[in-house]
Scaffold this active site. Structure first.
Site, PDB file in Angstrom:
ATOM      1  N   LYS A   1     -20.185 -47.297 -11.374  1.00 47.53           N
ATOM      2  CA  LYS A   1     -19.204 -47.477 -10.296  1.00 47.53           C
ATOM      3  C   LYS A   1     -19.657 -48.547  -9.309  1.00 47.53           C
ATOM      4  O   LYS A   1     -18.873 -49.427  -8.908  1.00 47.53           O
ATOM      5  CB  LYS A   1     -18.981 -46.151  -9.578  1.00 47.53           C
ATOM      6  CG  LYS A   1     -18.322 -45.074 -10.423  1.00 47.53           C
ATOM      7  CD  LYS A   1     -18.235 -43.762  -9.673  1.00 47.53           C
ATOM      8  CE  LYS A   1     -17.569 -42.677 -10.519  1.00 47.53           C
ATOM      9  NZ  LYS A   1     -17.510 -41.378  -9.815  1.00 47.53           N
TER      10      LYS A   1
ATOM     11  N   SER B   1     -13.941 -37.357  -8.437  1.00 47.88           N
ATOM     12  CA  SER B   1     -14.656 -38.338  -7.614  1.00 47.88           C
ATOM     13  C   SER B   1     -13.739 -39.178  -6.739  1.00 47.88           C
ATOM     14  O   SER B   1     -14.235 -39.919  -5.886  1.00 47.88           O
ATOM     15  CB  SER B   1     -15.487 -39.257  -8.518  1.00 47.88           C
ATOM     16  OG  SER B   1     -14.649 -39.965  -9.400  1.00 47.88           O
TER      17      SER B   1
END
Length: 829
Positions: free
Chosen positions: A741, A698
């Site tokens: 996140k 990511s």
């Protein structure tokens, strides 16, 4: 103990000479279930406080004398003996040896004279009495005494003939003794006559009476020995000598026949088990196996090892809830109220439970679901299982699987092993008492595996709705229906769980809480609970919302609320101390009080940097404890080559960095990057917090943005963070952990987030207040990421191109040198 040792010594001398001995005081040691006779040497243990005190008092004298007196059988207790519990006649003994054990004093004493208690003079710290030594036994009828003595000797010879195990030296000592009194006392100490009979022999004042009692008791023992010999002879002649167990069984039958009681203990137990078996509601297959085992048990004696193994097995079979279930509460509104009362949020899980209740209401025979709650620690996975059980009205059983390495822990051990037991699944059902409890398999991702097997493999059958209706525990070896059990597994990570096991469970992700959610949880649950647990009343303790937010931000760093509640508990204890000391009656904790109560802040949250130089980008990462932001830093190495990666990056993350560099190199003209820079400059890419291992795809877009910023001189917007996987063809793929996140970026003060367009559906999991404060940019290609992330003007020009390059490169180098002072002024500003 004697008050005057010299006087005691004189008393003994006077007794030997035939004159009456004067009374004297002495410490008394009570004897439980035994009697001590003159002339015998006996080991004793003194463990009660009074007994220990009496022994120690005696040891402090020169003669070390004690009076040992038996406790009456009907007065024997576990507590300390009192004077009324004891007989009046005992034995004067001398302590020959003593050593201290861990729990008692071990002494060896030798009896010398009989004594009679005249008066009790002391009870604490030990018993003490005034006693008088009794005169020696006299003979009333010499001829009768002689006859009794000969009969006793004859009986002794007959007894020794039937007791070949008696040592030769004991035989010689008994047969060679000339003193009839000592022989009688010796027999009384050897034979198990009981305290009443032994005391009668001790209190006998004449030799005639003593021998008469000894003769009667010895004759009875001879009859018992003859009966035992007869039983052994009869049983031995009827049985096959090669089968030891059969011999013991026939001996036991012969004993029962002589006693007139042919219903033995094992038969009574077997009848009791059979009665329970007839009353139990068992499936036909289970009943058939239980009856077969019961017939085996009825043929075995109680002393046989298999007897107890079979009985334990049958007890497990009879105690298991084969057909017993609890009735589910099908009131959906009440179930919703209970779930909301116990937990804040978690709408997906609550909706799933209500769906199950609705299905049960429409189809009562529906199978129970198998759920897996996955999420960081402290978000309420385990407590949610208890809440579900309460909402359904079912029993709750929790199995901690952390560290379990042996599959027999779940499936049980076969009965061929000594000490075999059922597995933990069957044991939990036995404790629950019903066959449809809510069973939580806690920490399923912490299972181990070794040479004894893999517990995860055993769970494949347990958690498979198509197989667990005929689950066979190794111990029971009978199918048990687990399809009605509501299994709930919990895990912090899904990675360690084998794929076939994950496939059998319905995964429900529990994300971390935002600061606003933590505040609401604290208001509704944590503060009231800690107020009660620390002995406070609601009107005595209050804490402002601002103080709660400060605790969440600066004193805890977690996705859940476990440390948060612990910190609130610490504040409550401080307030409880003040109230208990009378310093205050009611306390409201403000923001300014937190540092005094909890000390200096432990954490300073990662904040967005106010200014990012060229070559630095803000990424977002997922951890077990929730999300966090991280900074990707890149710099050029003049004269170097290749790509250097630091910061404990995993293989996947290293591949993302190489892919980002390769993509920019292959599209250098599109992004106005001199291609020669890749040939003449090395690149060092670093991710801070080097002590923490990092991995995953990511960070691809953040690495690409950092490298593009470095090589174009265009800085990344300092209010922007990003996440997403990249490909060499320039696509941006979706990633996981979006909620954690984005919440981490929001906590850090970032208000602009770049996400893969295919993660748009994950935005629905974000709290409404967080979505309102953020600008979400959805991208599908790397070019869109760079357009959204990089500033339009060149604030940090790239370094000059080395000599030997084309005119375009040389012109760019010259322009870069002219722009350098301006760039320095921009950075200073």
């Amino acid at each position: 103990m004697a008050e005057n040792p010299t006087n005691e010594h004189n008393v003994n001398q006077e007794t030997v000479s035939g004159t009456a001995a004067p009374p004297f005081e002495i410490a008394v040691l009570p004897l439980q279930n035994s009697t001590l006779f003159p002339g015998t040497v006996v080991p004793l243990a003194a463990g009660r406080p009074r007994s220990v005190a009496a022994v120690e008092s005696s040891l402090g004298t020169e003669e070390k004398l004690l009076a040992c007196i038996s406790v009456r059988p009907n007065q024997a207790t576990e507590g300390e003996a009192i004077p009324t519990d004891l007989y009046e006649v005992g034995t004067l003994v001398a302590i020959k040896r003593m050593f201290r054990g861990p729990d008692a004093l071990q002494i060896i004493v030798q009896g010398s004279e009989r004594v009679r208690v005249l008066e009790w003079t002391q009870t604490d710290p030990f018993l003490k009495a005034r006693v008088q030594i009794l005169p020696p036994l006299v003979t009333v009828d010499a001829q009768e005494a002689e006859a009794l003595q000969r009969n006793v000797r004859s009986l002794i010879e007959r007894a020794l003939a039937m007791l070949p195990q008696v040592p030769p030296e004991v035989r010689a000592a008994v047969l060679g003794a000339n003193d009839p009194v000592m022989v009688a006392y010796f027999l009384a100490s050897v034979l198990d006559l009981g305290v009443d009979q032994e005391q009668l022999m001790l209190e006998a004042d004449t030799t005639d009476e003593l021998l008469r009692l000894a003769h009667g008791r010895l004759a009875r023992e001879i009859e018992i020995l003859q009966l035992r010999s007869k039983i052994a002879t009869e049983a031995q002649g009827e049985m096959d000598k090669a089968q030891r167990d059969y011999i013991l069984r026939q001996q036991l039958k012969a004993i029962q026949k002589e006693l007139g009681d042919d219903e033995g203990g094992e038969r009574a137990e077997a009848e009791m088990v059979r009665e329970r078996l007839n009353e139990a509601d068992l499936p036909e297959e289970v009943r058939k196996e239980a009856e077969r085992e019961l017939r085996r048990m009825e043929k075995l004696p109680a002393a046989a090892p298999d007897f107890h193994v079979i009985r334990t097995y049958l007890e497990y079979v009879l105690e298991l809830p084969w057909k017993k279930s609890t009735e589910d509460k099908l009131d959906l509104a009440e179930a919703r109220r209970i779930l909301d009362e116990d937990h804040y949020g978690l709408e997906d899980i609550k909706e799933r439970i209500l769906e199950f209740l609705a299905v049960i209401k429409l189809r009562p025979d529906a199978k129970s679901p198998i759920l897996c709650f996955a999420g960081p620690p402290g978000v309420g996975k385990t407590s949610l299982g208890r809440s579900i059980a309460r909402a359904l009205g079912r029993e709750f059983e929790r199995l901690s699987l952390g560290g379990v390495r042996d599959e027999a822990e779940l499936r049980g051990h076969r009965r061929t092993y000594i000490g075999a037991m059922p597995g933990r699944i069957i044991q939990s059902l036995r404790r629950a008492g019903v066959n449809n409890p809510v069973m939580m398999l806690d920490e399923i991702d912490k299972l181990g595996a070794d040479y004894r097997g893999d517990p995860a493999a055993a769970l494949l059958e347990i958690l498979d709705p198509q197989q667990n209706n005929t689950f066979r525990d190794h111990y029971l070896d009978i199918p048990f229906d687990l399809s009605k059990v509501f299994f709930i597994a919990t895990a912090n990570q899904l990675g360690p769980i084998p794929a076939p096991l994950r496939d059998r469970m319905e995964i429900i992700q529990l994300a971390g809480y935002s600061d606003q959610e933590k505040l609401r949880i604290a208001q509704q649950y944590l503060v009231p609970r800690q107020t009660t647990e620390n002995g406070l009343q609601p009107e005595q303790f209050a804490i402002t919302d601002e103080a709660l937010m400060l605790i969440a931000e600066r004193y805890t760093r977690e996705a859940g609320v476990r440390q948060y509640e612990r910190a609130i508990g610490g504040v409550a204890r401080k307030i409880a101390l003040r109230i208990a000391q009378g310093q205050a009656e009611r306390v409201t904790v403000e923001v300014g009080d937190i540092k005094e109560l909890l000390g200096a802040p432990r954490f300073y949250p990662e904040e967005a940097r106010k200014e990012l130089p060229a070559g630095v980008a803000t990424g977002m990462a997922w951890t077990e404890m929730g999300g966090q932001i991280l900074f990707i830093e890149a710099t050029l190495l003049p004269g170097g080559s290749g790509l250097t990666l630091t910061g404990q990056l995993g293989e996947v993350m290293q591949e993302s960095a190489r892919a980002a560099r390769s993509y920019l190199w292959s599209h250098a003209a599109e992004f106005d990057i001199p291609a020669e820079m890749f040939k003449n400059y090395g690149v060092h890419l670093h991710v801070p917090a080097g002590a923490i291992p990092k991995d995953g795809p990511s960070a691809g877009v953040a690495m690409t943005s950092a490298l593009a910023s470095l090589m174009t001189g265009r800085r990344v917007n300092n209010n922007t963070s990003m996440t997403g996987e990249i490909t060499l063809s320039g696509l941006v793929f979706p990633v996981g952990g979006i909620k954690e996140k984005v919440l981490a970026a929001h906590r850090a003060g970032i208000r602009r987030v770049i996400l893969p367009s295919r993660n748009e559906a994950d935005l629905e999991d974000l709290p409404a207040e967080v979505r309102q404060e953020l600008e979400i940019v959805l991208v599908s290609r790397i070019s869109e990421v760079l357009d959204a992330a990089l500033e339009k003007f060149v604030a940090n020009p790239p370094p000059p191109v080395p000599p030997g390059m084309d005119g375009v490169a040389a012109t760019r180098e010259q322009g870069s040198r002219q722009a350098e002072p301006e760039a320095m002024r921009v950075r200073e500003a």
